[in-house]
Design a protein around this motif. Structure first.
Motif, PDB file in Angstrom:
ATOM      1  N   PRO A  99     118.561 -10.064  57.645  1.00 33.10           N
ATOM      2  CA  PRO A  99     117.547 -10.084  58.703  1.00 33.10           C
ATOM      3  C   PRO A  99     116.302  -9.255  58.379  1.00 33.10           C
ATOM      4  CG  PRO A  99     119.718  -9.844  59.678  1.00 33.10           C
ATOM      5  CD  PRO A  99     119.895  -9.715  58.194  1.00 33.10           C
ATOM      6  N   LEU A 100     116.403  -8.330  57.434  1.00 33.53           N
ATOM      7  CA  LEU A 100     115.249  -7.509  57.076  1.00 33.53           C
ATOM      8  C   LEU A 100     114.515  -8.020  55.832  1.00 33.53           C
ATOM      9  CD1 LEU A 100     116.445  -3.855  57.809  1.00 33.53           C
ATOM     10  CD2 LEU A 100     114.805  -5.241  59.101  1.00 33.53           C
ATOM     11  N   GLU A 110     111.956  -1.237  51.735  1.00 28.46           N
ATOM     12  CA  GLU A 110     112.189  -1.444  50.312  1.00 28.46           C
ATOM     13  C   GLU A 110     113.486  -2.236  50.097  1.00 28.46           C
ATOM     14  OE1 GLU A 110     110.175  -0.792  47.834  1.00 28.46           O
ATOM     15  OE2 GLU A 110     108.694   0.045  49.227  1.00 28.46           O
ATOM     16  N   ALA A 111     113.504  -3.016  49.030  1.00 28.52           N
ATOM     17  CA  ALA A 111     114.664  -3.859  48.744  1.00 28.52           C
ATOM     18  C   ALA A 111     115.943  -3.039  48.582  1.00 28.52           C
ATOM     19  CB  ALA A 111     114.398  -4.688  47.487  1.00 28.52           C
ATOM     20  N   ARG A 112     115.854  -1.886  47.914  1.00 31.33           N
ATOM     21  CA  ARG A 112     117.029  -1.052  47.691  1.00 31.33           C
ATOM     22  C   ARG A 112     117.637  -0.536  48.991  1.00 31.33           C
ATOM     23  NH1 ARG A 112     119.774  -1.041  42.899  1.00 31.33           N
ATOM     24  NH2 ARG A 112     118.320  -1.371  41.189  1.00 31.33           N
ATOM     25  N   THR A 236     112.857 -17.237  60.653  1.00 37.84           N
ATOM     26  CA  THR A 236     112.425 -16.699  59.358  1.00 37.84           C
ATOM     27  C   THR A 236     110.936 -16.921  59.138  1.00 37.84           C
ATOM     28  OG1 THR A 236     114.609 -17.072  58.386  1.00 37.84           O
ATOM     29  CG2 THR A 236     112.766 -16.797  56.863  1.00 37.84           C
ATOM     30  N   GLY A 237     110.471 -18.147  59.367  1.00 38.32           N
ATOM     31  CA  GLY A 237     109.058 -18.458  59.180  1.00 38.32           C
ATOM     32  C   GLY A 237     108.162 -17.673  60.111  1.00 38.32           C
ATOM     33  N   TYR A 555     119.083  -2.944  64.470  1.00 36.19           N
ATOM     34  CA  TYR A 555     119.110  -3.237  63.032  1.00 36.19           C
ATOM     35  C   TYR A 555     119.462  -2.007  62.211  1.00 36.19           C
ATOM     36  CZ  TYR A 555     117.512  -8.071  63.332  1.00 36.19           C
ATOM     37  OH  TYR A 555     117.439  -9.420  63.562  1.00 36.19           O
ATOM     38  N   ALA A 556     119.129  -0.824  62.695  1.00 39.21           N
ATOM     39  CA  ALA A 556     119.551   0.393  62.002  1.00 39.21           C
ATOM     40  C   ALA A 556     121.058   0.585  62.140  1.00 39.21           C
ATOM     41  CB  ALA A 556     118.809   1.601  62.551  1.00 39.21           C
ATOM     42  N   SER A 557     121.593   0.344  63.334  1.00 41.59           N
ATOM     43  CA  SER A 557     123.019   0.569  63.571  1.00 41.59           C
ATOM     44  C   SER A 557     123.893  -0.477  62.876  1.00 41.59           C
ATOM     45  CB  SER A 557     123.310   0.552  65.073  1.00 41.59           C
ATOM     46  OG  SER A 557     123.073  -0.738  65.615  1.00 41.59           O
ATOM     47  N   LYS A 558     123.352  -1.650  62.604  1.00 45.12           N
ATOM     48  CA  LYS A 558     124.135  -2.719  61.991  1.00 45.12           C
ATOM     49  C   LYS A 558     124.220  -2.621  60.468  1.00 45.12           C
ATOM     50  CE  LYS A 558     125.339  -5.069  65.664  1.00 45.12           C
ATOM     51  NZ  LYS A 558     126.770  -5.230  66.022  1.00 45.12           N
TER      52      LYS A 558
END
Length: 586
Positions: A99-100, A110-112, A236-237, A555-558
């Protein structure tokens, strides 16, 4: 001393006559024995342990999991039964919080920060889990084998391909992008399914701004290069278009002031509205916001061809007129397709004409044994009530009278609702409290001591199957399926002895497990400008800045680890303080 002398003589014989060194050595230990077979130039191999014990009886069943996405990782995280050994096979050795991904495309995150190695996730479990970084080429369900190929680039001495046996197979490989066979899409468009896709998009965006800043480029060419086209008005779009708009207007225009007025973002959607899976209030707000932000929204525009510099669209609202639109970068996000080896497997099990693997309500692949499919690669083939209506009636009619009393009917209501979830959906759509209310619609049935024949029963349930719906291909569905299947394996032995599922209407007894039931927890649609639309259970809709903070917290908690949570939150903080990074990195 005699023992040492014997050992010396045997040792000398092994060295002098290696070909004759095949021998059986038996060492007695407390009445039992370890039997070892020594062969020339080889190490001893343990064959069996103490007498009376068959190793085959104690051998752990082997589960092979294909994929490390939402479904596969959720299964691994929740499997707790040590009686299985697990082999995980995937071309990527990490889980990605998809989702991010739109946030990664613009450097917001960042991807990492959104990936976690699979070995980190499973290393502290009491289940034996092994991982192989490889891609599945073929599934042989008849012989319970899968054929794989390592995707590592190093020299493996011709051992790139290997075969893995399994007792249970869990297919959780996700899906490919769906181009609908549109010419030029694969060659010229970006996609957003993997972390690598997001990194490529991020690099391409900066490439476009750098090329447009060169003194040798004409103004017309600059307009083309800085035209970003997004195909697909789904979550997504829409989120990518919103992220890109914020990236351009909050960060890039400060670094590239000379091209500020030339940037254009266009969102193409073949349907009448964007976000059509959301509440109409969210759809209307998103469309109005995009118009205010200057994002060119074109609904009713179907892409028919893509070249390296132009996108050709067919206007569905305007008599099918085809027009060309110059662009610099295009993102294609219009649905999902089936992976090639899954198509081959579907042909093996008689599902050649489907878009995804069909499973039953227990996530077992139809047409083969001990194979499960979860996530985007599968769809649940929910059984219809009317297909089993006669069997349900016979099971409920315990006295074989040919009619059902209200009491007999009520005794099977719970099992019917659990086995056929569309019944509950139909009751909600009709604002009925329970299934007994369905009987009131049958003319010959009065409240109280009425009896129901087979025709009345059919009439009462005749419209229930109209509420059958396929589950959406989302991470939320995949994660819940992974958790459900892990719980089934955790309780496999217990439920073999004491089944806990609903009645078998076409057989005897009960099903081993309760069928999978999806619970929708809500969905988000970030719209840029620190505003998010949230649609939560109970038809509760929230739009604005407060929903954005809810999105941050959820989203942070997931995230799957505390490391990911810390990195994602720090990325958000860095962006607020310093802005997004626009370095041109490979």
């Amino acid at each position: 001393m005699r023992g040492f002398a014997l050992f010396d003589r045997v040792s000398k014989a092994f060295h002098d006559y290696p070909k004759a060194s095949k021998m059986l050595v038996v060492v007695a230990v407390s009445g039992g024995g370890y039997v070892a077979y020594a062969e020339a130039n080889s190490e001893p191999k343990l064959i069996s342990s103490a007498p009376g014990i068959d190793q085959g009886e104690n051998k752990k069943k082997k589960i092979v999991v294909l994929g490390t996405g939402w479904a596969g990782t959720s299964f691994l995280r929740n499997l707790k039964n040590p009686n299985y050994e697990v082999q995980v096979i995937s071309p990527r050795n990490y889980f990605a919080f998809t989702p991010l991904l739109p946030s990664v495309t613009c450097g917001t995150v960042e991807a990492r920060s959104i990936v976690e190695p699979i070995r980190n996730i499973v290393r502290k479990k009491n289940v034996d889990v092994q991982f192989s970084e490889a891609a599945c080429l073929k599934i042989d369900a008849q012989n319970k084998k899968i054929y794989c190929r390592s995707n590592l680039e190093n020299n493996l001495n011709g051992q790139e391909e290997f075969v893995v046996d399994y007792d249970y197979l869990i297919v959780a490989v996700g899906a490919n992008v769906n181009t609908f066979n549109t010419p030029g899409v694969m060659e010229n468009c970006h996609f957003l399914k993997e972390v690598e896709d997001a990194q490529k998009i991020r690099k391409t965006v900066i490439d476009c701004f750098e090329r447009a800043s060169l003194p040798t480029v004409s103004d017309e060419e600059k307009k083309r290069i800085l035209h970003f086209a997004v195909v697909g008005g789904g979550p997504t779009g829409v989120e990518f278009a919103a992220e890109l708009h914020d990236y351009v207007n909050e960060d890039l225009v400060k670094l590239y002031p000379g091209v500020k007025e030339l940037v254009k973002i266009t969102l193409l959607e073949a349907g009448d509205h964007i976000l059509n899976m959301f509440d109409k209030r969210i759809t209307a707000f998103a469309e109005e916001k995009f118009q205010r932000d200057g994002i060119d929204l074109k609904t009713g525009s179907m892409v028919v061809k893509v070249t390296d510099k132009e996108i050709f669209t067919k206007e569905l609202k305007n008599g099918g007129e085809v027009s060309a639109m110059p662009y610099g970068m295009a993102l294609w996000s219009t649905g999902i397709g089936t992976r090639p080896f899954i198509k081959d497997f579907m042909a093996q099990v008689g599902q050649a004409n489907r878009r995804a693997l069909a499973t039953d309500e227990w996530l077992r692949v139809e047409g083969c044994d001990k194979v499960y499919a979860i996530g985007d690669c599968a769809t649940i083939n929910q059984r219809k009530v009317m297909e089993d209506i006669a069997a349900i009636f016979r099971k409920a009619d315990k006295d074989n009278s040919g009619t059902l009393t209200i009491k007999e009917y009520q005794e099977v209501i719970k099992d019917i609702c659990e086995r056929y979830p569309q019944v509950e959906l139909y009751l909600k759509s009709k604002q009925m409290k329970n299934m007994v209310d369905l009987l009131k619609e049958t003319a010959d049935v009065s409240k109280g001591n009425a009896e129901l024949n087979i025709e009345h029963f059919k009439t009462a349930l005749s419209k229930v199957d109209s509420q059958m719906k396929n589950l959406p291909a989302t991470g939320q569905v995949a994660a819940q399926q992974g958790v459900y299947l892990a719980k089934c394996f955790n309780r496999m032995e217990q439920c073999e002895k004491s089944p806990e599922g609903p009645l078998r209407f076409r057989g005897e007894g009960r099903h081993r497990f309760h069928p999978f039931r999806y619970k929708h927890l809500g969905q988000f649609a970030p719209l840029g400008g620190e505003q998010t639309a949230a649609q939560l259970p109970g038809d509760w809709v929230s739009i604005g800045h407060s929903s954005q903070w809810l999105w941050y917290s959820v989203y942070a908690s997931k995230q799957v680890s505390w490391r990911n949570r810390a990195l994602v939150v720090s990325d958000w903080g860095r962006r607020f303080i310093f802005g997004r990074d626009s370095s041109h990195l490979n």
